[in-house]
Design an enzyme around this catalytic site. Structure first.
Site: not given
Ligand code: PGA
Length: 259
Positions: A10, A12, A96, A98, A168, A174, A214
């Protein structure tokens, strides 16, 4: 029950259109060594055309990070699922954390987007998060189950084979701190059982469920060796093409051991 392992990057809101092809050219030839693992790269809309072109005739599937729930109309700034399909996109991440937290996406919106994706032949990856404000294990479980039930409302059993779920936990995204593999496994098992209650055990056993938050080369193997973790959804670590391949390799090893 054999489910094809999958690694999803992803990206982003990172990378430029001019950077997409280089990444894909690094990854594509290496995937031949890991045919039993699916590889998906999800990018922001403005990259998708370049990504699809670069990934033509490779094993890489390109995914979008969001989609609107109407196929067309006066919705300035939104992206039509029909347009994504027409461009050659197969996969779309929906809900997601976010999107849920920064853009106020609700379970109802996630459900509408899921149905729109399916209607247009896309494969939705529906993200299920954890609520940071809930402290009791029971409340958290209820929160997760409710998201699964709400997001899959109205999905036909025949369509379920095109759906993936991604667990998630918001606190893990993150943060550099992935959830422990055993606790993640518990949540994924609960998600699969929720799907079994809705669609039957056989359908649930075929559904791919991913863990995200992560994930990196140092923890991917221990996560992927868990019986219900079929793949990983990776943000930061997957911005680097070499690390992405490393994760595909770890998925392949972990699932071979788990068989
Ligand atoms: P990350 O993000 O691996 O940077 O924690 C995962 C995600 O948000 O899909």
């Amino acid at each position: 029950m054999k489910r094809q392992p999958i690694v999803v990057a992803n990206w982003k809101m990172n990378k430029l259109p001019s950077e997409a092809a280089g990444y894909i050219q690094t990854v594509a030839p290496k995937l031949a060594d890991y045919e039993q693992v699916d590889a998906v790269l999800a990018g922001q809309d403005v990259l998708l055309d370049a990504m699809v072109s670069a990934a033509r005739d490779t094993r890489i599937e390109i995914g979008a990070e969001n989609v609107y729930w109407e196929d067309r109309g006066a919705y300035t700034g939104e992206t039509s699922p029909a347009a994504l399909a027409d461009l050659g996109i197969r996969v779309v991440i929906i809900g997601h954390s976010e999107r849920r937290n920064y853009f106020r996406e609700t379970d109802e919106m996630v459900n509408l987007k899921t149905l729109a994706a399916l209607r247009n032949g896309l494969c939705p990856i529906i993200a299920i998060d954890e609520a940071v404000q809930l402290t009791s294990e029971n409340d958290q479980a209820h929160w997760i189950v409710n998201q699964v039930v709400e997001s899959l409302k109205g999905v036909q059993e025949a369509e379920l084979s095109r759906v993936m779920l991604a667990y998630e936990p918001t606190a893990a995204i993150g943060s550099g701190q992935a959830m422990s593999p055993e606790i993640a496994q518990k949540s994924l098992y609960m998600i699969r059982q929720t799907v079994a209650d809705m669609f039957g055990q056989a359908a649930a056993d075929q559904l791919r469920i991913l863990y995200g938050g992560s994930v990196k080369p140092t923890n991917a193997y221990d996560l992927l060796v868990q019986p219900d973790i079929d793949g990983v959804l990776v943000g930061d670590a997957a911005l680097d093409a070499t690390t992405f391949i490393e994760l595909v390799s770890l998925a392949s090893q972990a699932k071979r051991i788990a068989e």
